[in-house]
Design a protein around this motif. Structure first.
Motif, mmCIF file in Angstrom:
data_model
loop_
_atom_site.group_PDB
_atom_site.id
_atom_site.type_symbol
_atom_site.label_atom_id
_atom_site.label_comp_id
_atom_site.label_asym_id
_atom_site.label_seq_id
_atom_site.Cartn_x
_atom_site.Cartn_y
_atom_site.Cartn_z
ATOM 1 N N LEU A 255 31.892 -13.028 -16.691
ATOM 2 C CA LEU A 255 30.951 -12.881 -15.588
ATOM 3 C C LEU A 255 29.688 -12.141 -16.011
ATOM 4 O O LEU A 255 29.756 -11.134 -16.712
ATOM 5 N N ASP A 256 28.555 -12.646 -15.526
ATOM 6 C CA ASP A 256 27.279 -11.956 -15.734
ATOM 7 C C ASP A 256 26.652 -11.571 -14.397
ATOM 8 O O ASP A 256 25.631 -10.896 -14.370
ATOM 9 N N VAL A 260 27.666 -7.142 -5.766
ATOM 10 C CA VAL A 260 26.809 -5.958 -5.690
ATOM 11 C C VAL A 260 26.321 -5.646 -7.095
ATOM 12 O O VAL A 260 27.116 -5.534 -8.026
ATOM 13 N N GLU A 261 25.000 -5.538 -7.241
ATOM 14 C CA GLU A 261 24.417 -5.212 -8.542
ATOM 15 C C GLU A 261 23.443 -4.056 -8.389
ATOM 16 O O GLU A 261 22.689 -4.032 -7.410
ATOM 17 N N LEU A 269 36.818 -4.724 -11.245
ATOM 18 C CA LEU A 269 36.631 -5.690 -12.325
ATOM 19 C C LEU A 269 36.546 -4.992 -13.682
ATOM 20 O O LEU A 269 36.980 -5.537 -14.707
ATOM 21 N N ARG A 270 35.992 -3.788 -13.688
ATOM 22 C CA ARG A 270 35.806 -3.067 -14.951
ATOM 23 C C ARG A 270 37.129 -2.657 -15.592
ATOM 24 O O ARG A 270 37.172 -2.377 -16.790
ATOM 25 N N PRO A 279 25.989 -7.225 -17.889
ATOM 26 C CA PRO A 279 25.249 -6.688 -16.741
ATOM 27 C C PRO A 279 24.077 -7.547 -16.272
ATOM 28 O O PRO A 279 22.938 -7.106 -16.254
ATOM 29 N N HIS A 280 24.336 -8.784 -15.875
ATOM 30 C CA HIS A 280 23.325 -9.732 -15.413
ATOM 31 C C HIS A 280 22.126 -9.777 -16.370
ATOM 32 O O HIS A 280 20.982 -9.498 -16.003
#
Length: 313
Positions: A255-256, A260-261, A269-270, A279-280
């Motif tokens: 996932l990228d 919530v970002e 998830l971490r 991180p996107h």
């Protein structure tokens, strides 16, 4: 003019364009705001704001409380985090910039390869003085499922073919003829999830695609399958994905993007060992930033001259 440059996490925005040519008072914000009230408080008094993609939201409630704002520049060609109708109502011009697709495409395949070959664990082992810790998966001969066959989806199909994969695809409006133009087989939604060894999301986030990948879809996937998302987090039901990964019902996810970002430090998830997270940063590259910030300066200069350009409708 007073200009705010938002969410410059790497603190590099000022190095990628000639901001001095604007003769403006510029402030760079390198950390995310905590919420709408924080956005309003910290952006009070700014005439122009340069927003990095969808990192900061500008709904009507925020725009209504920024009376000094006259220009909002969004990097990229679209921004679902900006209420364009509210911007027009408040007399705010919203301008866009150019964009590069290849960085996100390349990052998609970086995630696929890293996950398939167990690279994060092996890299950690080497740094810790260890050696081999896992067994990789070969992509050749496997089925590449594409949820969406637009510009990035069709380009991803070509890369999959180069690895010897069979690409299949589904989207709400995809026809067999359109898929065949890219050497891809159009299948039903259920078949996409059932057959894919690697399933990569390439849809644009909309009300129709939000939550499109939920518990029923994830339940159809093979226990050996890999799910990849470099599009937008909310396309996948996060709770259903967490349940699926915890139960080891699929092999892994890469996932990228997230609901919530930035992803909260304590996000579950971490803590999972069957997910690769970035991180996107799919679009974050030197070449993309050169386009984003160069065009942002052009947008502001054009606005100053009374002839706004790249106005988003």
């Amino acid at each position: 003019m007073k200009i705010a440059i938002l969410d410059d996490y790497q603190n590099v925005a000022l190095t990628y364009a000639d901001w001095a040519s604007l003769g403006a008072d510029i402030e760079v914000f390198t950390e995310a705001f905590s919420g709408p009230d924080d956005v309003v408080r910290r952006l009070a008094g700014f005439d122009a704001v340069v927003a990095m993609r969808e990192r900061t939201r500008f709904p009507a409630d925020v725009l209504d409380r920024l009376p000094d704002l006259k220009l909002l520049v969004s990097t990229g060609r679209r921004n679902a985090a900006i209420d364009l109708e509210a911007a027009r109502r408040n007399g705010v011009v919203v301008s866009a910039t150019g964009y590069l697709g290849p960085p996100t495409l390349e990052h998609t395949w970086a995630l696929i390869l890293a996950t398939a070959r167990n690279l994060p664990a092996d890299v950690r082992s080497m740094r810790d003085g260890g050696w081999q810790v896992g067994v990789g998966t070969v992509l050749s001969g496997k089925t590449l499922g594409l949820l969406g066959l637009g510009r990035l989806g069709s380009a991803s199909a070509k890369i999959g073919q180069a690895f010897g994969m069979e690409p299949i695809a589904w989207s709400p409006n995809l026809t067999p003829e359109r898929a065949a133009e890219h050497g891809v087989t159009a299948v039903s939604k259920d078949e996409l999830f059932e057959r894919s060894d690697v399933l990569s999301v390439h849809l644009v986030l909309s009300e129709r695609s939000r939550g499109l990948v939920g518990a029923p879809e994830l339940a159809r996937m093979k226990p050996t399958a890999l799910l990849v998302n470099t599009s937008r987090g909310p396309i996948i039901d996060e709770t259903a994905l967490l349940d699926t990964l915890r139960a080891k019902k699929i092999a892994a996810a890469a996932l990228d993007v997230y609901d919530v970002e930035p992803l909260p430090a304590d996000h579950p998830l971490r803590a999972l060992d069957n997910v690769v997270l970035t991180p996107h940063v799919g679009y974050v590259s030197k070449e993309t930033y050169e386009i984003f910030y160069r065009d942002a300066v052009e947008d502001i200069a054009a606005f100053q001259a009374g002839t706004p350009i790249r106005v988003m409708e």
